[in-house]
Design a protein around this motif. Structure first.
Motif, PDB file in Angstrom:
ATOM      1  N   SER A   1       0.841  -1.207   0.000  1.00 54.40           N
ATOM      2  CA  SER A   1       0.000   0.000   0.000  1.00 54.40           C
ATOM      3  C   SER A   1       0.871   1.249   0.000  1.00 54.40           C
ATOM      4  O   SER A   1       0.583   2.225  -0.690  1.00 54.40           O
ATOM      5  CB  SER A   1      -0.896   0.058   1.232  1.00 54.40           C
ATOM      6  N   LEU A   2       1.935   1.225   0.784  1.00 54.77           N
ATOM      7  CA  LEU A   2       2.840   2.354   0.854  1.00 54.77           C
ATOM      8  C   LEU A   2       3.509   2.583  -0.496  1.00 54.77           C
ATOM      9  O   LEU A   2       3.645   3.720  -0.947  1.00 54.77           O
ATOM     10  CB  LEU A   2       3.899   2.119   1.941  1.00 54.77           C
ATOM     11  N   LYS A   3       3.877   1.505  -1.157  1.00 50.65           N
ATOM     12  CA  LYS A   3       4.512   1.618  -2.471  1.00 50.65           C
ATOM     13  C   LYS A   3       3.531   2.211  -3.482  1.00 50.65           C
ATOM     14  O   LYS A   3       3.901   3.100  -4.249  1.00 50.65           O
ATOM     15  CB  LYS A   3       4.997   0.242  -2.946  1.00 50.65           C
ATOM     16  N   ARG A   4       2.271   1.748  -3.471  1.00 52.20           N
ATOM     17  CA  ARG A   4       1.258   2.290  -4.394  1.00 52.20           C
ATOM     18  C   ARG A   4       1.011   3.767  -4.118  1.00 52.20           C
ATOM     19  O   ARG A   4       0.896   4.570  -5.037  1.00 52.20           O
ATOM     20  CB  ARG A   4      -0.057   1.506  -4.290  1.00 52.20           C
ATOM     21  N   ALA A   5       0.951   4.128  -2.837  1.00 54.55           N
ATOM     22  CA  ALA A   5       0.729   5.532  -2.472  1.00 54.55           C
ATOM     23  C   ALA A   5       1.899   6.388  -2.944  1.00 54.55           C
ATOM     24  O   ALA A   5       1.696   7.483  -3.482  1.00 54.55           O
ATOM     25  CB  ALA A   5       0.534   5.673  -0.968  1.00 54.55           C
ATOM     26  N   SER A   6       3.107   5.903  -2.767  1.00 53.15           N
ATOM     27  CA  SER A   6       4.291   6.631  -3.203  1.00 53.15           C
ATOM     28  C   SER A   6       4.293   6.804  -4.721  1.00 53.15           C
ATOM     29  O   SER A   6       4.613   7.881  -5.236  1.00 53.15           O
ATOM     30  CB  SER A   6       5.547   5.895  -2.744  1.00 53.15           C
ATOM     31  N   GLU A   7       3.933   5.769  -5.445  1.00 48.67           N
ATOM     32  CA  GLU A   7       3.860   5.843  -6.909  1.00 48.67           C
ATOM     33  C   GLU A   7       2.797   6.846  -7.352  1.00 48.67           C
ATOM     34  O   GLU A   7       2.995   7.583  -8.321  1.00 48.67           O
ATOM     35  CB  GLU A   7       3.579   4.463  -7.499  1.00 48.67           C
TER      36      GLU A   7
END
Length: 182
Positions: free
Chosen positions: A9-15
């Motif tokens: 989720s953190l990776k998707r939010a960062s992207e």
């Protein structure tokens, strides 16, 4: 090796943040370059021209993920729409009759705007930054309430003001002890 909970989720939010930043950079392009200095803005003011009227306007529509206030913040890039000053903070200027946000002004220009009938302020009110960008948003209070236009009844104004005082007192009551204990 297992991944931490929520790391996807953190990776998707960062992207998503990176994607939006790229969209905003593309939208703004070089519009903040070549803006008048404070001294040049004074000369414009003497001609009845607010500083923002000579700024380059983005050629594309405002990205859908930006509110009107956010689009103004990005486009104005810390500069007052009237005088091009770059204070630590800008105030959200709005029309008291319609309740619509017009642009971001330094404290001096925001105060003068309400008192001035000078040609540059008249021009600013006729074509404010929000109109230049093609955005529209009602001015709201820090507590999420939309501020009623100035044609609200005295009872509505008194009720709204009382609610703002109560909300402000609640905020300060919770914050002040933290500073006393620090």
């Amino acid at each position: 090796m297992t991944s931490r909970p929520g790391s996807a989720s953190l990776k998707r939010a960062s992207e998503e943040v990176q994607r939006r930043d790229a969209v905003e950079r593309e939208w703004l392009g070089a519009t903040a370059q070549g803006r008048p200095t404070f001294a040049e803005a004074e000369l414009l003011d003497r001609q009845g021209i607010p500083s923002c009227h000579v700024w380059q306007v983005p050629s594309r529509e405002v990205p859908r993920h930006l509110s009107a206030a956010s689009a103004l913040r990005r486009w104005q890039a810390g500069a007052c729409a009237m005088c091009s000053a770059r204070p630590e903070r800008l105030l959200v200027d709005h029309c008291h009759r319609t309740g619509l946000i017009r642009g971001l002004l330094c404290t001096s220009c925001n105060t003068a705007e309400g008192l001035q009938s000078a040609p540059s302020f008249v021009a600013y009110r006729e074509r404010p930054p929000a109109v230049m960008l093609g955005v529209e948003e009602m001015y709201g209070s820090p507590w999420g309430e939309v501020i009623a236009p100035s044609d609200a009844s005295p009872e509505e104004r008194a009720e709204r003001n009382a609610a703002h005082v109560d909300a402000a007192e609640a905020v300060f009551a919770s914050v002040v002890p933290k500073f006393r204990n620090a």
